[in-house]
Design an enzyme around this catalytic site. Structure first.
Site, PDB file in Angstrom:
ATOM      1  N   TYR A   1      13.212 -78.534   7.069  1.00  0.00           N
ATOM      2  CA  TYR A   1      11.735 -78.569   7.060  1.00  0.00           C
ATOM      3  C   TYR A   1      11.151 -77.636   5.984  1.00  0.00           C
ATOM      4  O   TYR A   1       9.964 -77.702   5.673  1.00  0.00           O
ATOM      5  CB  TYR A   1      11.143 -78.188   8.427  1.00  0.00           C
ATOM      6  CG  TYR A   1      11.546 -79.058   9.593  1.00  0.00           C
ATOM      7  CD1 TYR A   1      12.215 -80.272   9.409  1.00  0.00           C
ATOM      8  CD2 TYR A   1      11.266 -78.668  10.907  1.00  0.00           C
ATOM      9  CE1 TYR A   1      12.588 -81.052  10.490  1.00  0.00           C
ATOM     10  CE2 TYR A   1      11.636 -79.454  11.994  1.00  0.00           C
ATOM     11  CZ  TYR A   1      12.302 -80.635  11.775  1.00  0.00           C
ATOM     12  OH  TYR A   1      12.672 -81.408  12.861  1.00  0.00           O
TER      13      TYR A   1
ATOM     14  N   ILE B   1       7.943 -81.488  22.112  1.00  0.00           N
ATOM     15  CA  ILE B   1       7.571 -80.578  21.021  1.00  0.00           C
ATOM     16  C   ILE B   1       6.614 -81.276  20.045  1.00  0.00           C
ATOM     17  O   ILE B   1       6.973 -81.576  18.902  1.00  0.00           O
ATOM     18  CB  ILE B   1       8.831 -80.047  20.283  1.00  0.00           C
ATOM     19  CG1 ILE B   1       9.822 -81.186  19.953  1.00  0.00           C
ATOM     20  CG2 ILE B   1       9.528 -78.978  21.115  1.00  0.00           C
ATOM     21  CD1 ILE B   1      10.941 -80.768  18.981  1.00  0.00           C
TER      22      ILE B   1
ATOM     23  N   ASN C   1      -3.167 -80.078  23.347  1.00  0.00           N
ATOM     24  CA  ASN C   1      -1.787 -80.430  23.734  1.00  0.00           C
ATOM     25  C   ASN C   1      -1.184 -79.410  24.691  1.00  0.00           C
ATOM     26  O   ASN C   1      -0.232 -79.719  25.419  1.00  0.00           O
ATOM     27  CB  ASN C   1      -0.893 -80.561  22.492  1.00  0.00           C
ATOM     28  CG  ASN C   1      -1.277 -81.748  21.615  1.00  0.00           C
ATOM     29  OD1 ASN C   1      -2.086 -82.586  22.013  1.00  0.00           O
ATOM     30  ND2 ASN C   1      -0.721 -81.816  20.415  1.00  0.00           N
TER      31      ASN C   1
ATOM     32  N   HIS D   1      21.762 -80.904  13.328  1.00  0.00           N
ATOM     33  CA  HIS D   1      20.568 -81.761  13.209  1.00  0.00           C
ATOM     34  C   HIS D   1      20.890 -83.240  13.454  1.00  0.00           C
ATOM     35  O   HIS D   1      20.137 -83.953  14.110  1.00  0.00           O
ATOM     36  CB  HIS D   1      19.936 -81.566  11.826  1.00  0.00           C
ATOM     37  CG  HIS D   1      18.482 -81.845  11.777  1.00  0.00           C
ATOM     38  ND1 HIS D   1      17.591 -81.100  11.034  1.00  0.00           N
ATOM     39  CD2 HIS D   1      17.716 -82.789  12.380  1.00  0.00           C
ATOM     40  CE1 HIS D   1      16.375 -81.579  11.186  1.00  0.00           C
ATOM     41  NE2 HIS D   1      16.422 -82.608  11.994  1.00  0.00           N
TER      42      HIS D   1
END
Ligand SMILES: NC(=O)c1ccc[n+]([C@@H]2O[C@H](COP(=O)([O-])OP(=O)(O)OC[C@H]3O[C@@H](n4cnc5c(N)ncnc54)[C@H](OP(=O)(O)O)[C@@H]3O)[C@@H](O)[C@H]2O)c1
Length: 280
Positions: A47, A225, A237, A105
């Site tokens: 990311y 998430i 949220n 991942h």
């Protein structure tokens, strides 16, 4: 907050996703999330925002031990069994001595699972990560990982939202008492204009995003998430702990699952499990 407890560690079942949050957005949203009350942050080496996420955590004033921080090892490092180097780079960028959870991942499909999880276990043994887990594994790969890994796997993170049946892998996760973390939990926004979800939202005097997130948390072992760039969405949220969906509402949302509802399907994905609705 609702928690899943694994090996005595309480994992908050609502967290902040940070994929595609870049530069100042990653810093700003992580900082704001910690102010709103989030205590679970999900990032990944790929990311490219670990530095901003780490800086926000350090500057938030929230003690590090109160935050559940996850990062992930990107595929080429897994392939070369460079978990240790990758972990050290992530810790360096995050500016912390440990993460709470480290994940592979993606599975490397043509590589022995044992060679992917043994180095992961070592990160726990060396104290770099409190818990270890995997992401995007299918049922067969998960079973192999559990069998071959010298340390217990605490978590599997996979795509899951009302448009995607994940019954098989969810059942496996529950069988191992793992936390199942739903990524893309609101289907990257695609679930929010569904008329059935809108009706459930209206009935509960909540927004579609809130009822979808609540739907996740009312399922055993499931965490969500969601990611947002909007501070209003971030707060909304998190505002899902003052109501409960009825069994009828849950059933309505389960009824939306589709065989072709997957959003994230890169060329390196494993052969996905067939959901119950697909088999029907
Ligand atoms: N392990 C993996 O391979 C993997 C893959 C994908 C994702 N993930 C993780 O899962 C996290 C979440 O998944 P995601 O980012 O794919 O998708 P997501 O959280 O399902 O959806 C994000 C989208 O929903 C919108 N949104 C968020 N809250 C909203 C609200 N209250 N009302 C209306 N729109 C709202 C956001 O727009 P706004 O910015 O306008 O709010 C954004 O466009 C990622 O950030 C990442 O941490 C992991």
């Amino acid at each position: 907050m609702l928690f899943h407890t694994f090996d005595g560690i309480d994992i908050p079942r609502l967290g902040l996703g940070t994929w595609q949050l870049e530069g100042d957005d990653a810093y700003r949203i992580t900082l704001k999330a910690l102010e709103v009350g989030y205590r679970h942050i999900d990032t990944a080496a790929i990311y490219e925002n670990e530095e901003e996420v780490g800086r926000a955590i350090r500057e938030s004033g929230v003690p590090r031990e109160e935050i559940f921080l996850t990062t992930k090892i990107w595929n080429p490092r897994i392939e070369k069994e460079e978990h240790d180097e990758a972990m050290k780079e992530s810790l360096d960028k995050l500016g912390t001595d440990y993460v709470d959870l480290i994940l592979n991942h993606w599975p490397i499909n043509d590589m022995e699972i044992k060679r992917q999880v043994v180095p992961l276990a070592k990160l726990k043994e060396d104290g770099h990560a409190k818990l270890i887990g995997v992401s995007n594994y299918n049922q067969e790969q998960l079973l192999q990982a559990v069998t071959d890994c010298p340390e217990r796997l605490a978590n599997i993170q996979c795509e899951y939202h009302p448009m995607l049946d994940q019954d098989p892998i969810l059942k496996s996760a529950r069988g191992f008492d793992m936390l199942f973390t739903s990524y893309s939990p609101i289907g990257q926004g695609s679930t929010l204009d569904n008329p059935a979800i809108e009706r459930v939202a209206e009935w509960n005097k909540k927004t579609p995003a809130q009822v979808v997130l609540r739907w996740h948390l009312q399922q055993a072992n499931v965490a969500a998430i969601p990611r947002t760039t909007s501070e209003d969405h971030l707060a909304a949220n998190f505002d899902i702990f003052d109501f409960e969906l009825s069994a009828e509402d849950m059933k309505t949302i389960y009824g939306l699952m589709k065989p072709d509802g997957r959003i994230i399907d890169p060329k390196w994905a494993p052969k996905w499990d067939t959901g119950v609705t697909e088999a029907a």
